[in-house]
Design an enzyme around this catalytic site. Structure first.
Site, PDB file in Angstrom:
ATOM      1  N   ASN A 224       0.852  -1.191   0.000  1.00  0.00           N
ATOM      2  CA  ASN A 224       0.000   0.000   0.000  1.00  0.00           C
ATOM      3  C   ASN A 224       0.885   1.238   0.000  1.00  0.00           C
ATOM      4  O   ASN A 224       1.428   1.633   1.028  1.00  0.00           O
ATOM      5  CB  ASN A 224      -0.916   0.002   1.230  1.00  0.00           C
ATOM      6  CG  ASN A 224      -1.920  -1.125   1.180  1.00  0.00           C
ATOM      7  OD1 ASN A 224      -2.933  -1.023   0.499  1.00  0.00           O
ATOM      8  ND2 ASN A 224      -1.620  -2.221   1.867  1.00  0.00           N
ATOM      9  N   GLU A 225       1.031   1.805  -1.181  1.00  0.00           N
ATOM     10  CA  GLU A 225       1.942   2.925  -1.395  1.00  0.00           C
ATOM     11  C   GLU A 225       1.249   4.246  -1.025  1.00  0.00           C
ATOM     12  O   GLU A 225       0.026   4.273  -0.823  1.00  0.00           O
ATOM     13  CB  GLU A 225       2.366   2.957  -2.868  1.00  0.00           C
ATOM     14  CG  GLU A 225       3.120   1.706  -3.332  1.00  0.00           C
ATOM     15  CD  GLU A 225       4.568   1.638  -2.817  1.00  0.00           C
ATOM     16  OE1 GLU A 225       4.912   2.350  -1.846  1.00  0.00           O
ATOM     17  OE2 GLU A 225       5.344   0.854  -3.394  1.00  0.00           O
ATOM     18  N   PRO A 226       2.021   5.343  -0.929  1.00  0.00           N
ATOM     19  CA  PRO A 226       1.404   6.638  -0.627  1.00  0.00           C
ATOM     20  C   PRO A 226       0.195   6.915  -1.509  1.00  0.00           C
ATOM     21  O   PRO A 226       0.226   6.678  -2.720  1.00  0.00           O
ATOM     22  CB  PRO A 226       2.552   7.616  -0.915  1.00  0.00           C
ATOM     23  CG  PRO A 226       3.778   6.827  -0.588  1.00  0.00           C
ATOM     24  CD  PRO A 226       3.486   5.428  -1.058  1.00  0.00           C
TER      25      PRO A 226
END
Ligand code: GLP
Length: 271
Positions: A163-165
């Site tokens: 879960n990236e920015p």
């Protein structure tokens, strides 16, 4: 942090355990024993123990200790069901860089877990089927009562799982794009950034926060800055790991280098 006291993952708490003298190895063994205690506790009641597992270098010593506990102390994984956080999209399970291979190499090949109880997102599912596939991964987790303990590492972008920015707090398992930094960090394994997949399947933030207990591990100076943002900064999508601040039962185990940017660290090492 008293490593002589047995780890008890049944008691809810939010704690940052920043040991002054304990090593990554000691802490990992302590976490592994906490997991083992939970597995045995559940086995004694005839219950399954559901573990959420992570990849990367961070949890390797935990897996080594779990293997040792199985081989030398008779710990059985007969009552264990696992769900892995993520998998690179576009890799088959036979690819040397797949998380399927990683988990079998470091843990599953060396313990007595039933293969049907191992769940790792399938990176080879066709794009047309991906949504249905992700929903079924979520449904399977729910059908076994949810995750008892979720192990997490943290990426330098602040990702948990993949879960990236920008990740939504409401997200379930889904297909994501990988951040450039994350792909750079994985480039060594893939023999160059051009070979690193651009997409992955990951449990979402909501999935992770649904776990009864979360254990985040981080070692070394390269995690210090992002840990400070995740643990002391505002809660929000730009640092996905910051959402852990809203969970009621999180233990964060970091070494002194990883803790070096934190302004407020609690250590019960004196206790
Ligand atoms: C990968 C994984 C994450 C992991 C992160 C950190 O991106 N998908 O789950 O936490 O790497 O890796 P490492 O433990 O090698 O620092």
């Amino acid at each position: 942090m008293n490593l002589n006291r047995e780890a008890n993952f049944l008691e809810p708490e939010f704690q940052i355990l920043y040991p002054l003298v304990a090593t990554q190895q000691n802490i990992s063994c302590w976490v592994a024993r906490g997991i083992a205690n939970l597995i045995r506790h559940k086995a004694a009641r005839g219950e399954m123990c559901v573990l959420g597992l992570a990849t990367g270098a961070t949890p390797l010593a935990v897996y080594r200790e779990l293997v040792r506990l199985h081989k030398c102390e008779g710990l059985s994984f007969n009552n264990v069901i696992t769900f892995n956080l993520d998998e690179y999209y576009g890799l088959s399970r036979n690819d040397a860089n797949s998380y399927w291979q990683f988990m079998h190499r470091h843990l599953f090949n060396h313990i007595d877990i039933k293969s049907e109880n191992i769940n790792i997102p399938d990176g080879s599912v066709g794009l047309d089927d991906i949504e249905e596939y992700c929903d079924s991964y979520e449904a399977k987790m729910a059908s076994v009562g949810g995750i008892d303990v979720q192990l997490l590492g943290i990426g330098r972008t602040g990702h948990i799982g993949f879960n990236e920015p920008g990740a939504s707090v409401f997200s379930g398992t889904h297909l994501v794009g990988l951040a450039e930094q994350t792909r750079k960090d994985a480039a060594v394994d893939f023999g160059g950034i051009k070979n690193v997949p651009t997409l992955a399947i990951t449990m979402g933030i909501k999935t992770i926060l649904n776990a009864s207990k979360i254990v985040l591990l981080a070692w070394g100076a390269k995690k210090a800055s992002i840990l400070q943002k995740a643990l002391e900064g505002p809660i929000g999508p730009m640092v996905p790991a910051s959402y852990l601040q809203v969970h009621q039962n999180v233990s964060i185990f970091i070494d002194h280098k990883a803790a070096s940017c934190l302004s407020s660290v609690t250590s019960d090492i004196k206790n």
